[in-house]
Design a protein around this motif. Structure first.
Motif, short mmCIF file in Angstrom:
data_model
loop_
_atom_site.label_atom_id
_atom_site.label_comp_id
_atom_site.label_asym_id
_atom_site.label_seq_id
_atom_site.Cartn_x
_atom_site.Cartn_y
_atom_site.Cartn_z
N UNK A 381 0.83 -1.21 0.00
CA UNK A 381 0.00 0.00 0.00
C UNK A 381 0.86 1.26 0.00
N UNK A 382 1.90 1.27 0.83
CA UNK A 382 2.77 2.44 0.91
C UNK A 382 3.52 2.65 -0.40
N UNK A 383 3.97 1.56 -1.02
CA UNK A 383 4.67 1.68 -2.30
C UNK A 383 3.75 2.22 -3.38
N UNK A 384 2.49 1.80 -3.34
CA UNK A 384 1.51 2.30 -4.31
C UNK A 384 1.25 3.79 -4.10
N UNK A 385 1.05 4.19 -2.84
CA UNK A 385 0.81 5.60 -2.54
C UNK A 385 2.00 6.46 -2.97
N UNK A 386 3.20 6.02 -2.62
CA UNK A 386 4.41 6.76 -3.00
C UNK A 386 4.54 6.87 -4.52
N UNK A 387 4.21 5.77 -5.22
CA UNK A 387 4.28 5.77 -6.68
C UNK A 387 3.33 6.79 -7.27
N UNK A 388 2.09 6.80 -6.78
CA UNK A 388 1.08 7.71 -7.32
C UNK A 388 1.43 9.17 -7.03
N UNK A 389 1.86 9.46 -5.81
CA UNK A 389 2.24 10.82 -5.46
C UNK A 389 3.43 11.30 -6.30
N UNK A 390 4.43 10.43 -6.43
CA UNK A 390 5.60 10.79 -7.21
C UNK A 390 5.24 10.98 -8.68
N UNK A 391 4.41 10.08 -9.21
CA UNK A 391 4.01 10.19 -10.62
C UNK A 391 3.27 11.48 -10.88
N UNK A 392 2.39 11.88 -9.96
CA UNK A 392 1.65 13.13 -10.14
C UNK A 392 2.59 14.33 -10.13
N UNK A 393 3.49 14.37 -9.16
CA UNK A 393 4.42 15.51 -9.08
C UNK A 393 5.38 15.52 -10.27
N UNK A 394 5.84 14.35 -10.68
CA UNK A 394 6.73 14.27 -11.84
C UNK A 394 6.02 14.76 -13.11
N UNK A 395 4.73 14.44 -13.23
CA UNK A 395 3.97 14.90 -14.39
C UNK A 395 3.96 16.43 -14.46
#
Length: 422
Positions: A381-395
């Motif tokens: 769950x934490x890896x998924x949350x971190x992935x989504x947050x990072x992907x949004x900011x990277x976008x």
């Protein structure tokens, strides 16, 4: 007169730049394969957990040699030794030719990586104060999964400056070395000293042969397998043998050599690690039944909450804060190609724990299946949350870089500090 801080990242040599590119390609593809393996494991475990667990716990190997291990233990102790051998090669290459060749010049990623291990552990301990058996899991959120992190970076932000990928890769190298040190020091019980000494002697023999220029794989493969065996049966986690062998592999060419033994080994073994070893480990480790009680543990079990907070919050604060402190203390400066928002995005990627976090979670709570499954769920769950947050900011950062490139010239984005800032 005070020596000027190094602008980071430094310009890599053509040879090292090629090695970074090759590593990124392999790890990115490996991250995608590992994601597919994880999804397959979750689907199978939630359709028929009994059949999934029967495969996972299937015992194989000769009992006379103390190698009658369950399949998931073979993945942990055997396949991950290949992964950590590659990690050892990366560390050796970094210290020989890469960003860590001059430690003063590598202050930014080193401090960020070390802080990125210490702060998540502190966050975990703060969240779990007074929780039963919480002390065993403090190291779970300290690790970053480089394959997943690079895969997210490649998919969502391939147009970001190469400096950001180099920073992430260098941090991960230091993180891997820290993780194997933690496993060796804090998750080893009941050492068989004679076996360990035999393993150490074989590892030393490997190093001597490397130093003397011996190149035959027909000699090294039996030595490596025997060293792995003796370390495994000694009680020390066998992945330590993998990283030790990687660290002792020669990274400089001799007359008549077109490439170093480290380059040859990396070329042959990295695809096995990224395409087979790590995905199989993920498949045999990530299959947890997502029942109401398992999902509820995310919000009720403080160990799981500590793991999640350590990965999502602690990793970000640690990596970003460590980099910021390094700059504020004058130990390093960001190049004009990077902005602090870029560093924030890559710091969020540090919260993708997965491979090593799952390994440490099993070492910490393997004797408590319910807690181990809950911790696995928390790591996922934490890896998924971190992935989504990072992907949004990277976008958003990709769009910002593209806009700045249109007004400031190609590849030039005003950063917080430039080489002219003194």
């Amino acid at each position: 007169m005070r020596r000027a801080a190094q602008v980071w990242p430094l310009r890599p040599t053509a040879r090292y730049a090629a090695q970074i590119a090759e590593a990124l390609r392999a790890e990115t593809l490996g991250g995608v394969i590992m994601l597919l393996a994880t999804v397959a494991a979750l689907i199978w475990a939630n359709v028929s957990y009994e059949s999934y667990d029967s495969i996972r716990t299937l015992t194989l190997g000769p009992a006379a040699l103390h190698l009658d291990l369950e399949l998931y233990k073979w993945a942990q102790n055997g396949l991950l030794a290949i992964f950590f051998f590659i990690a050892g090669l990366e560390v050796k290459e970094e210290f020989t030719h890469g960003e860590l060749a001059v430690l003063r010049k590598a202050a930014l990623p080193i401090i960020a990586a070390l802080s990125g291990m210490a702060v998540p552990a502190a966050v975990y301990l703060l969240v779990t104060i007074g929780a039963p058996d919480a002390g065993r899991g403090w190291a779970i959120p300290t690790a970053t999964d480089i394959a997943f992190a690079l895969a997210v970076l490649a998919v969502t932000a391939s147009a970001m400056p190469a400096a950001l990928r180099a920073f992430l890769l260098t941090c991960a190298v230091v993180d891997d070395l820290g993780a194997i040190t933690v496993i060796a020091l804090f998750y080893t019980e009941g050492l068989n000293v004679p076996m360990l000494l035999a393993g150490a002697a074989l590892i030393a023999l490997y190093g001597v042969l490397q130093a003397r220029g011996v190149t035959s794989p027909w000699l090294y493969v039996p030595i490596a397998l025997a060293a792995w065996y003796f370390v495994e049966v000694s009680g020390l986690h066998a992945t330590v043998a993998g990283v030790a062998l990687g660290l002792l592999t020669r990274c400089r060419t001799r007359p008549g050599e077109s490439r170093t033994p480290a380059e040859a080994a990396d070329h042959r073994i990295r695809p096995i690690s990224a395409g087979l070893a790590v995905p199989v480990f993920a498949f045999l480790s990530a299959g947890v039944p997502l029942t109401a009680s398992a999902v509820g543990a995310i919000f009720s079990d403080r160990v799981v909450l500590g793991v999640m907070a350590g990965l999502v919050v602690g990793k970000f604060l640690g990596v970003f804060g460590g980099a910021w402190i390094a700059v504020r203390l004058g130990l390093a400066r960001l190049s004009a190609d990077l902005h602090w928002r870029d560093m924030a995005a890559v710091s969020l990627l540090g919260g993708i724990g997965f491979t090593v976090s799952l390994l440490i979670g099993d070492l910490a709570y393997g004797d408590d299946p319910a807690r181990a499954d809950a911790v696995t769920t928390g790591v996922l769950a934490a890896s998924l949350v971190s992935s989504l947050l990072a992907a949004a900011l990277l976008h958003f950062r990709v769009r910002s870089h593209a806009a700045a490139a249109g007004t400031s010239g190609p590849g030039r984005v005003p950063g917080p500090m430039s080489e002219q800032d003194d």
